[in-house]
Write a protein that holds these residues in place. Structure first.
Motif, PDB file in Angstrom:
ATOM      1  N   PRO A   1       0.837  -1.082  -0.094  1.00  0.00           N
ATOM      2  CA  PRO A   1      -0.104   0.147   0.002  1.00  0.00           C
ATOM      3  C   PRO A   1       0.992   1.180  -0.059  1.00  0.00           C
ATOM      4  CG  PRO A   1      -0.905  -1.586   1.452  1.00  0.00           C
ATOM      5  CD  PRO A   1       0.549  -2.262   1.113  1.00  0.00           C
ATOM      6  N   PHE A   2       2.157   1.211   0.624  1.00  0.00           N
ATOM      7  CA  PHE A   2       2.772   2.293   0.793  1.00  0.00           C
ATOM      8  C   PHE A   2       3.488   2.686  -0.475  1.00  0.00           C
ATOM      9  CE2 PHE A   2       6.427   4.894   1.786  1.00  0.00           C
ATOM     10  CZ  PHE A   2       5.859   5.987   2.683  1.00  0.00           C
ATOM     11  N   LYS A   3       3.575   1.753  -1.424  1.00  0.00           N
ATOM     12  CA  LYS A   3       4.109   1.878  -2.849  1.00  0.00           C
ATOM     13  C   LYS A   3       3.450   2.476  -3.776  1.00  0.00           C
ATOM     14  CE  LYS A   3       7.354  -2.219  -2.772  1.00  0.00           C
ATOM     15  NZ  LYS A   3       7.505  -3.487  -3.246  1.00  0.00           N
ATOM     16  N   GLN A   4       1.957   2.067  -3.597  1.00  0.00           N
ATOM     17  CA  GLN A   4       0.721   2.610  -4.290  1.00  0.00           C
ATOM     18  C   GLN A   4       0.949   4.336  -3.972  1.00  0.00           C
ATOM     19  OE1 GLN A   4      -2.295   0.247  -3.659  1.00  0.00           O
ATOM     20  NE2 GLN A   4      -1.379  -1.407  -4.219  1.00  0.00           N
ATOM     21  N   TRP A   5       0.771   4.404  -2.416  1.00  0.00           N
ATOM     22  CA  TRP A   5       0.713   5.712  -1.987  1.00  0.00           C
ATOM     23  C   TRP A   5       1.797   6.587  -2.441  1.00  0.00           C
ATOM     24  CZ3 TRP A   5       4.163   8.672   1.133  1.00  0.00           C
ATOM     25  CH2 TRP A   5       3.653   9.721   1.778  1.00  0.00           C
ATOM     26  N   LEU A   6       3.040   6.126  -2.613  1.00  0.00           N
ATOM     27  CA  LEU A   6       4.212   6.971  -3.258  1.00  0.00           C
ATOM     28  C   LEU A   6       3.950   7.306  -4.484  1.00  0.00           C
ATOM     29  CD1 LEU A   6       7.338   5.073  -2.026  1.00  0.00           C
ATOM     30  CD2 LEU A   6       6.832   7.409  -1.342  1.00  0.00           C
ATOM     31  N   ALA A   7       3.370   6.516  -5.348  1.00  0.00           N
ATOM     32  CA  ALA A   7       2.987   6.735  -7.052  1.00  0.00           C
ATOM     33  C   ALA A   7       2.046   7.901  -6.949  1.00  0.00           C
ATOM     34  CB  ALA A   7       2.753   5.541  -7.544  1.00  0.00           C
ATOM     35  N   GLN A   8       1.082   7.509  -6.076  1.00  0.00           N
ATOM     36  CA  GLN A   8      -0.173   8.672  -6.441  1.00  0.00           C
ATOM     37  C   GLN A   8       0.409   9.860  -5.833  1.00  0.00           C
ATOM     38  OE1 GLN A   8      -3.206   7.834  -3.114  1.00  0.00           O
ATOM     39  NE2 GLN A   8      -3.927  10.044  -3.218  1.00  0.00           N
ATOM     40  N   VAL A   9       1.206  10.040  -4.548  1.00  0.00           N
ATOM     41  CA  VAL A   9       1.609  11.340  -4.399  1.00  0.00           C
ATOM     42  C   VAL A   9       2.347  12.160  -5.511  1.00  0.00           C
ATOM     43  CG1 VAL A   9       3.272  12.546  -2.630  1.00  0.00           C
ATOM     44  CG2 VAL A   9       1.789  11.029  -1.598  1.00  0.00           C
ATOM     45  N   GLY A  10       3.465  11.337  -6.015  1.00  0.00           N
ATOM     46  CA  GLY A  10       4.222  11.980  -7.127  1.00  0.00           C
ATOM     47  C   GLY A  10       3.496  12.402  -7.962  1.00  0.00           C
ATOM     48  N   SER A  11       2.443  11.609  -8.576  1.00  0.00           N
ATOM     49  CA  SER A  11       1.483  11.844  -9.796  1.00  0.00           C
ATOM     50  C   SER A  11       0.609  13.346  -9.440  1.00  0.00           C
ATOM     51  CB  SER A  11       0.644  10.707 -10.129  1.00  0.00           C
ATOM     52  OG  SER A  11      -0.164  10.361  -9.194  1.00  0.00           O
ATOM     53  N   GLU A  12       0.295  13.325  -8.087  1.00  0.00           N
ATOM     54  CA  GLU A  12      -0.683  14.324  -7.926  1.00  0.00           C
ATOM     55  C   GLU A  12       0.318  15.805  -7.955  1.00  0.00           C
ATOM     56  OE1 GLU A  12      -2.278  13.853  -3.939  1.00  0.00           O
ATOM     57  OE2 GLU A  12      -3.893  12.538  -4.715  1.00  0.00           O
ATOM     58  N   ARG A  13       1.208  15.485  -7.535  1.00  0.00           N
ATOM     59  CA  ARG A  13       2.167  16.824  -7.625  1.00  0.00           C
ATOM     60  C   ARG A  13       2.626  17.272  -9.081  1.00  0.00           C
ATOM     61  NH1 ARG A  13       2.677  21.819  -6.190  1.00  0.00           N
ATOM     62  NH2 ARG A  13       4.930  22.728  -6.400  1.00  0.00           N
ATOM     63  N   ILE A  14       2.853  16.620  -9.805  1.00  0.00           N
ATOM     64  CA  ILE A  14       3.162  16.766 -11.147  1.00  0.00           C
ATOM     65  C   ILE A  14       1.896  17.047 -12.033  1.00  0.00           C
ATOM     66  CG2 ILE A  14       3.659  15.835 -13.369  1.00  0.00           C
ATOM     67  CD1 ILE A  14       5.871  15.913 -11.540  1.00  0.00           C
ATOM     68  N   GLU A  15       0.745  16.763 -11.580  1.00  0.00           N
ATOM     69  CA  GLU A  15      -0.668  17.187 -11.986  1.00  0.00           C
ATOM     70  C   GLU A  15      -0.887  18.672 -11.432  1.00  0.00           C
ATOM     71  OE1 GLU A  15      -3.448  14.194 -10.737  1.00  0.00           O
ATOM     72  OE2 GLU A  15      -2.850  12.782 -12.256  1.00  0.00           O
ATOM     73  N   GLU A  16      -0.557  18.815 -10.354  1.00  0.00           N
ATOM     74  CA  GLU A  16      -0.769  20.257  -9.768  1.00  0.00           C
ATOM     75  C   GLU A  16       0.060  21.283 -10.482  1.00  0.00           C
ATOM     76  OE1 GLU A  16      -0.239  19.336  -5.701  1.00  0.00           O
ATOM     77  OE2 GLU A  16      -2.295  18.369  -5.647  1.00  0.00           O
ATOM     78  N   ILE A  17       1.130  21.076 -10.883  1.00  0.00           N
ATOM     79  CA  ILE A  17       2.363  21.764 -11.512  1.00  0.00           C
ATOM     80  C   ILE A  17       1.683  22.217 -12.839  1.00  0.00           C
ATOM     81  CG2 ILE A  17       4.533  22.086 -12.615  1.00  0.00           C
ATOM     82  CD1 ILE A  17       5.432  20.563 -10.381  1.00  0.00           C
ATOM     83  N   GLU A  18       1.075  21.022 -13.440  1.00  0.00           N
ATOM     84  CA  GLU A  18       0.689  21.351 -14.824  1.00  0.00           C
ATOM     85  C   GLU A  18      -0.773  22.053 -14.700  1.00  0.00           C
ATOM     86  OE1 GLU A  18       0.295  17.253 -16.853  1.00  0.00           O
ATOM     87  OE2 GLU A  18       2.692  17.515 -16.867  1.00  0.00           O
ATOM     88  N   ASN A  19      -1.297  21.946 -13.776  1.00  0.00           N
ATOM     89  CA  ASN A  19      -2.799  22.405 -13.861  1.00  0.00           C
ATOM     90  C   ASN A  19      -2.983  22.708 -12.339  1.00  0.00           C
ATOM     91  OD1 ASN A  19      -5.385  23.399 -13.702  1.00  0.00           O
ATOM     92  ND2 ASN A  19      -6.245  21.256 -14.252  1.00  0.00           N
ATOM     93  N   PRO A  20      -2.511  24.001 -11.916  1.00  0.00           N
ATOM     94  CA  PRO A  20      -2.852  24.605 -10.657  1.00  0.00           C
ATOM     95  C   PRO A  20      -4.129  24.438  -9.815  1.00  0.00           C
ATOM     96  CG  PRO A  20      -1.283  26.065 -11.793  1.00  0.00           C
ATOM     97  CD  PRO A  20      -1.976  25.137 -12.676  1.00  0.00           C
ATOM     98  N   GLU A  21      -5.217  24.685 -10.653  1.00  0.00           N
ATOM     99  CA  GLU A  21      -6.448  24.611 -10.281  1.00  0.00           C
ATOM    100  C   GLU A  21      -6.827  23.086  -9.537  1.00  0.00           C
ATOM    101  OE1 GLU A  21      -9.464  25.256 -13.264  1.00  0.00           O
ATOM    102  OE2 GLU A  21      -8.785  27.149 -13.780  1.00  0.00           O
TER     103      GLU A  21
END
Length: 285
Positions: A99-119
């Motif tokens: 579950p922690f591995k999946q959490w790491l992937a989620q946290v990383g992808s969310e940040r990249i998405e937020e940089i591309e779309n601050p909203e």
């Protein structure tokens, strides 16, 4: 950018590296989250002694970065990127590893998405506040306050003010002129005794409004008078805060009630926050 991420009920301190475009996570926090150890540092030492390969690569896996310590100060701590954390996890026999591995992937992808779309960052923040039980009206004022604060700190950067101690000094000057107390005194009134508790997340609607007025006024005064350096910015902060302070005093005279309130939001159901985080993760899979 320092941040605290939630993995289930555990808090993981992290730092976003803008240049590398990746998170660095507190190794001790990760070990604590996966092992439920009462002494993660000691567990870490024993783990390294057992895994000679990990120990030999420790200097390349871990980086010392400043994180918020329990005493409220920024202290250097061992951190690692997602890749480094995944290697460390291999040495931790824990049912939480996957579950922690999946959490790491989620946290990383969310940040990249937020940089591309601050909203997206604003949307996620809004959803978390709503899940905690804040009203939509409060959330709107909190968002507006964040925008006002960002504008002020951007102005401070242009006018020779350094992040950290100087920001804190100027913020305290605005607060004293607005409310008659410093932020630390304000936290005491609200019984916020933990360093990680954000004062503004526990402010009432009126406290948020007057805080924003003081900071917005300070920004306009700094720009109008083209101030530069600490001395001039202190004067601008005091003047901006006084505008909000005068308005606060006028309201208190009319209502007979103090704007500064001992109420806080410490008892809001954090379990609902974790449910929302889990729901968001499932939607992205």
């Amino acid at each position: 950018m320092n941040s605290i991420k939630l993995f289930q009920s555990a808090k993981i301190r992290s730092v976003w590296n803008e240049e590398e475009q990746q998170w660095y996570f507190s190794v001790v926090d990760v070990v604590g989250a996966l092992t439920d150890s009462t002494d993660p540092k000691q567990y870490l030492k024993k783990m390294r002694s057992r895994d000679s390969e990990l120990n030999s690569k420790w200097g390349t896996i871990c980086t010392l970065l400043k994180l918020l310590a329990p005493d409220g100060k920024m202290r250097k701590s061992q951190t690692a990127t997602t890749k480094g954390i995944l290697r460390i996890i291999q040495s931790i026999p824990s049912p939480k590893a996957e579950p922690f591995k999946q959490w790491l992937a989620q946290v990383g992808s969310e940040r990249i998405e937020e940089i591309e779309n601050p909203e997206l960052a604003q949307t996620r923040m809004r959803e978390l506040y709503r899940a905690k039980g804040y009203s939509d009206e409060w959330i709107a004022r909190r968002e507006r306050g964040i925008a006002v604060r960002d504008t002020l700190t951007d102005e401070w950067k242009k006018r020779g003010i350094k992040e950290g101690k100087e920001y804190a000094i100027l913020t305290a000057e605005i607060s004293k002129a607005t409310f008659g107390i410093t932020p630390s005194q304000h936290k005491k009134i609200k019984s916020l005794d933990h360093p990680s508790e954000n004062l503004r997340d526990h402010m009432t609607d009126l406290e948020l409004l007057f805080t924003a007025l003081g900071e917005a006024s300070t920004t306009e005064i700094a720009k109008t008078h083209d101030v530069y350096g600490m001395t001039q910015n202190v004067s601008a902060a005091q003047a901006g805060g006084k505008i909000a302070g005068d308005a606060r005093a006028a309201l208190e005279a009319k209502t007979g009630r103090n704007v500064v309130s001992p109420s806080n939001y410490k008892d809001l159901p954090e379990a609902e926050v974790r449910k929302l985080i889990k729901a968001n993760a499932n939607e992205e899979k």
